[in-house]
Structure formats: structure tokens, C-alpha cells
Design a protein around this motif. Structure first.
Motif, mmCIF file in Angstrom:
data_model
loop_
_atom_site.group_PDB
_atom_site.id
_atom_site.type_symbol
_atom_site.label_atom_id
_atom_site.label_comp_id
_atom_site.label_asym_id
_atom_site.label_seq_id
_atom_site.Cartn_x
_atom_site.Cartn_y
_atom_site.Cartn_z
ATOM 1 N N UNK A 33 0.829 -1.187 0.000
ATOM 2 C CA UNK A 33 0.000 0.000 0.000
ATOM 3 C C UNK A 33 0.866 1.240 0.000
ATOM 4 N N UNK A 34 0.243 2.432 -0.001
ATOM 5 C CA UNK A 34 1.011 3.683 -0.060
ATOM 6 C C UNK A 34 1.622 4.060 1.286
ATOM 7 N N UNK A 35 2.924 4.314 1.269
ATOM 8 C CA UNK A 35 3.653 4.788 2.453
ATOM 9 C C UNK A 35 4.343 6.090 2.076
ATOM 10 N N UNK A 36 4.242 7.096 2.940
ATOM 11 C CA UNK A 36 4.814 8.403 2.647
ATOM 12 C C UNK A 36 6.225 8.525 3.209
ATOM 13 N N UNK A 37 7.087 9.238 2.445
ATOM 14 C CA UNK A 37 8.445 9.572 2.887
ATOM 15 C C UNK A 37 8.602 11.093 2.755
ATOM 16 N N UNK A 38 8.843 11.804 3.863
ATOM 17 C CA UNK A 38 8.899 13.266 3.813
ATOM 18 C C UNK A 38 10.052 13.800 2.963
ATOM 19 N N UNK A 39 9.782 14.872 2.258
ATOM 20 C CA UNK A 39 10.800 15.656 1.560
ATOM 21 C C UNK A 39 10.976 16.995 2.272
ATOM 22 N N UNK A 40 9.846 17.572 2.696
ATOM 23 C CA UNK A 40 9.881 18.859 3.399
ATOM 24 C C UNK A 40 8.672 18.944 4.334
ATOM 25 N N UNK A 41 8.912 19.369 5.559
ATOM 26 C CA UNK A 41 7.844 19.554 6.540
ATOM 27 C C UNK A 41 7.999 20.928 7.170
ATOM 28 N N UNK A 42 6.940 21.738 7.089
ATOM 29 C CA UNK A 42 6.986 23.077 7.655
ATOM 30 C C UNK A 42 5.780 23.287 8.562
ATOM 31 N N UNK A 43 5.963 24.000 9.685
ATOM 32 C CA UNK A 43 4.817 24.327 10.538
ATOM 33 C C UNK A 43 3.802 25.139 9.736
ATOM 34 N N UNK A 44 2.515 24.959 10.042
ATOM 35 C CA UNK A 44 1.465 25.642 9.289
ATOM 36 C C UNK A 44 0.368 26.122 10.231
ATOM 37 N N UNK A 45 -0.392 27.088 9.763
ATOM 38 C CA UNK A 45 -1.537 27.581 10.512
ATOM 39 C C UNK A 45 -2.705 26.610 10.381
ATOM 40 N N UNK A 46 -3.496 26.537 11.427
ATOM 41 C CA UNK A 46 -4.709 25.731 11.364
ATOM 42 C C UNK A 46 -5.643 26.326 10.316
ATOM 43 N N UNK A 47 -6.174 25.511 9.402
ATOM 44 C CA UNK A 47 -7.076 26.049 8.367
ATOM 45 C C UNK A 47 -8.372 26.557 8.979
ATOM 46 N N UNK A 48 -9.033 27.437 8.259
ATOM 47 C CA UNK A 48 -10.288 28.006 8.750
ATOM 48 C C UNK A 48 -11.318 26.922 9.004
ATOM 49 N N UNK A 49 -11.369 25.933 8.127
ATOM 50 C CA UNK A 49 -12.245 24.765 8.325
ATOM 51 C C UNK A 49 -11.342 23.542 8.468
ATOM 52 N N UNK A 50 -11.350 22.963 9.659
ATOM 53 C CA UNK A 50 -10.455 21.816 9.897
ATOM 54 C C UNK A 50 -10.921 20.560 9.188
ATOM 55 N N UNK A 51 -12.193 20.502 8.805
ATOM 56 C CA UNK A 51 -12.717 19.325 8.142
ATOM 57 C C UNK A 51 -12.553 19.420 6.638
ATOM 58 N N UNK A 52 -12.389 18.261 5.991
ATOM 59 C CA UNK A 52 -12.486 18.178 4.531
ATOM 60 C C UNK A 52 -13.628 17.217 4.230
ATOM 61 N N UNK A 53 -14.043 17.172 2.952
ATOM 62 C CA UNK A 53 -15.314 16.507 2.642
ATOM 63 C C UNK A 53 -15.182 15.612 1.415
#
Length: 314
Positions: free
Chosen positions: A292-312
Motif C-alpha cells: 500500500x502507499x507509504x509516505x516519505x517526507x521531503x519537506x515539513x513546515x509548521x502551518x496555521x490551522x485552516x479556517x475549516x479543519x474538516x475536509x469533505x
């Protein structure tokens, strides 16, 4: 040991196309090869069976008119009377599916395939107003057939709704003229980009497609805003970037993310927000019980919480 009797289960609300599908299966596809059998009908729809036509296929029509009569004793009585070698059940869409799933069938009857028919033009209405019944039917289905579709039908929306309930089921689209719509579904992001840049609106769609068709994402690079799942109980060297996804109401919210290998995972605070860029690699993972799909980071940066935390999914 008695021979197993294959049972084909057809579910769906009234006028969703169950009878038409059974007739198509029996008469157009020449199913059953003349083995003696029964068609067990649990509701009357607009389309009716012709008993004389069924007889030519060595089939008998048997009706069960009430939910109370759909019980093990009644089914055993039918089994003894007709001695079928094959059974087709047109189940009532308002009856709970667990009457069948919980083995209230004669011991020799074995469900080999479950098909759910859905009228694409009324699906959203039923899902919003009779969600438990709709989910009940879809959850048990090996194949979901959306009928009465056309070029304007949002197939991606229909598929995402179904896959969120039952990821293993096959989804088929049948046009109003009875032909199958086999056009590939369009994705809202560029799969061939150097880095697939996901908006919040794209995340749930990508997640579902990547889980189901992971091979096409092997070695692809991806970028998205993610919530970090990294509790102390999680195995070292891993974390899970993902999002909380809602289907149609707050009771459906669930966290969906991918296993990510990262040797600095202790630097990522649980439930913090990041802008994640990484590579998808297809490999064995215990969580998938296979590849199955496994992620390997290239770049990770701190981010602001989005206005809507949910996606649909919609």
C-alpha cells in the motif's frame, strides 16, 4: 455433507431497478444454465416477473410479503418445498439487512454475491433522509449499480459516497438506455505534475483514489496541509499526516491519513498542523496486510490551522 446452494442477493429501495437487474441477469446473460431454482420476491415494484418466462428457466417465483415472514423457519419450508439448486433474493429495501447477514438462512444456502441497485437521481435524498437504511444496504454489497445516469451525473460524488461506506465494493454506472458507462473518472488535480499540489477540497478525493489505486501513485510527490497524528503510543520512526473527513453529517467524521516513515517524528507535536511535501512509495505495510502507499517526507513546515479543519467527500 449437503451441497451448498448459491444465493444471489439483490438489495435496494423500491423502484431502484432490482427486478430489472434480476431479469437481465437471468434472461439476457443466460444465468444458471437451467438449474432448478427460485426467485424469492420480497416486494412488488413497477416491473413484474413473468412466471411463464421463469418456468422456461426452471425457476419458480416465491413471494414473502411481510418482514415477519422472512425468518429461518419460513425459508426452510421454502427450501423443502422447492428444493432449489440456486436462489435469487429480491430483498425489501426497508427491511434490515442483518436478517440475512446474521445467518438467518437455511444452512446450505450461501450468499455468493450481493448486489445493490440505486437510482442515481434520488441517491442524495435517500442518503440524507434514510441514511441508516442506505448505508445498511451498501455496507453488505459486493457491487453497487447506479442506474439512470447520464453525462451530467456526478459519478465522482456518487463513488466517493459509496466508497466511504464500503471501500471494497465495485461501483458500476448504468445509463438510462441500459448501457454501462465505462468512461474513466476525472480527478481534480494533475496526476502528472512534478509535485501533486492538493487543496483542502482535493484531499478526501485523493485519499480514496490513492488507497484504491495506489500503484499509479508509486514514486509520485505530493503536497498538502496535514494534521499530525503522533501520540506517544505510536511506534517510533513513524507518524500519520492526515485530515478529519466528513461525509454528510458530524457522526460520519473520521481521521484519514497515511503511514509516514520519519526518523525525526519526536519533533512533531501531536495534533499540530504542517505543510507536508513527500514521496509516495508502494511497499509492504502491516497496517495494509500487504502492499500500500507509504509516505516519505521531503519537506515539513509548521502551518496555521485552516479556517475549516474538516475536509469533505462530496
Amino acid at each position: 455433507m449437503a451441497q451448498e446452494i448459491p444465493v444471489y442477493l439483490f438489495t435496494g429501495f423500491m423502484d431502484s431497478g432490482k427486478t430489472s437487474l434480476i431479469k437481465e441477469t437471468l434472461f439476457e446473460n443466460d444465468f444458471g444454465e437451467g438449474a432448478p431454482g427460485i426467485v424469492l420476491m420480497c416486494e412488488d415494484g413497477e416491473v413484474e416477473f413473468d412466471e411463464a418466462e421463469l418456468a422456461k428457466k426452471n425457476l419458480k417465483l416465491v413471494e414473502i410479503e411481510s418482514e415477519a415472514d422472512f425468518n429461518l423457519d419460513k425459508l426452510k419450508e421454502i427450501n423443502e418445498q422447492y428444493k432449489p439448486e440456486i436462489v435469487f433474493i429480491e430483498y425489501n429495501g426497508t427491511w434490515p439487512i442483518d436478517k440475512i447477514v446474521d445467518n438467518e438462512l437455511p444452512e446450505d444456502w450461501v450468499i455468493v454475491q450481493s448486489l445493490a441497485t440505486i437510482d442515481s437521481t434520488t441517491f442524495d435524498m435517500y442518503l440524507n433522509n434514510m441514511r441508516a437504511m442506505m448505508q445498511d444496504q451498501v455496507f453488505a454489497a459486493d457491487v453497487v449499480i447506479f442506474n439512470r445516469t447520464d453525462d451530467d451525473t456526478d459519478r465522482g460524488h456518487l463513488r466517493r459516497m459509496i466508497k466511504n461506506i464500503n471501500r471494497k465494493t465495485q461501483v458500476v454506472y448504468e445509463r438510462k438506455d441500459g448501457t454501462i458507462d465505462e468512461r474513466p473518472e476525472e480527478l481534480p488535480f494533475d496526476l502528472d505534475a512534478d509535485v501533486i499540489d492538493l487543496s483542502d477540497a482535493d484531499y478526501a478525493i485523493w485519499y480514496m483514489d490513492c488507497m484504491e489505486n495506489y500503484k499509479k501513485y508509486d514514486r509520485k510527490k505530493i503536497r498538502f496541509r496535514a494534521l499530525v497524528y503522533n501520540p506517544e503510543s505510536l511506534k517510533k520512526g513513524f507518524f500519520v499526516p492526515g485530515r478529519f473527513v466528513m461525509t454528510c453529517c458530524i457522526e460520519d467524521v473520521q481521521f484519514l491519513g497515511f503511514k509516514c516513515k520519519y526518523d525525526k517524528e519526536e519533533e512533531l507535536e501531536h495534533r499540530s498542523w504542517i505543510d507536508f511535501t513527500g514521496e509516495i512509495r508502494v511497499e509492504f505495510a502491516r497496517e495494509y496486510k500487504g502492499k500500500g502507499p507509504v509516505l516519505y517526507p521531503i519537506d515539513i513546515k509548521p502551518a496555521e490551522k485552516p479556517e475549516d479543519e474538516l475536509v469533505y467527500f462530496s
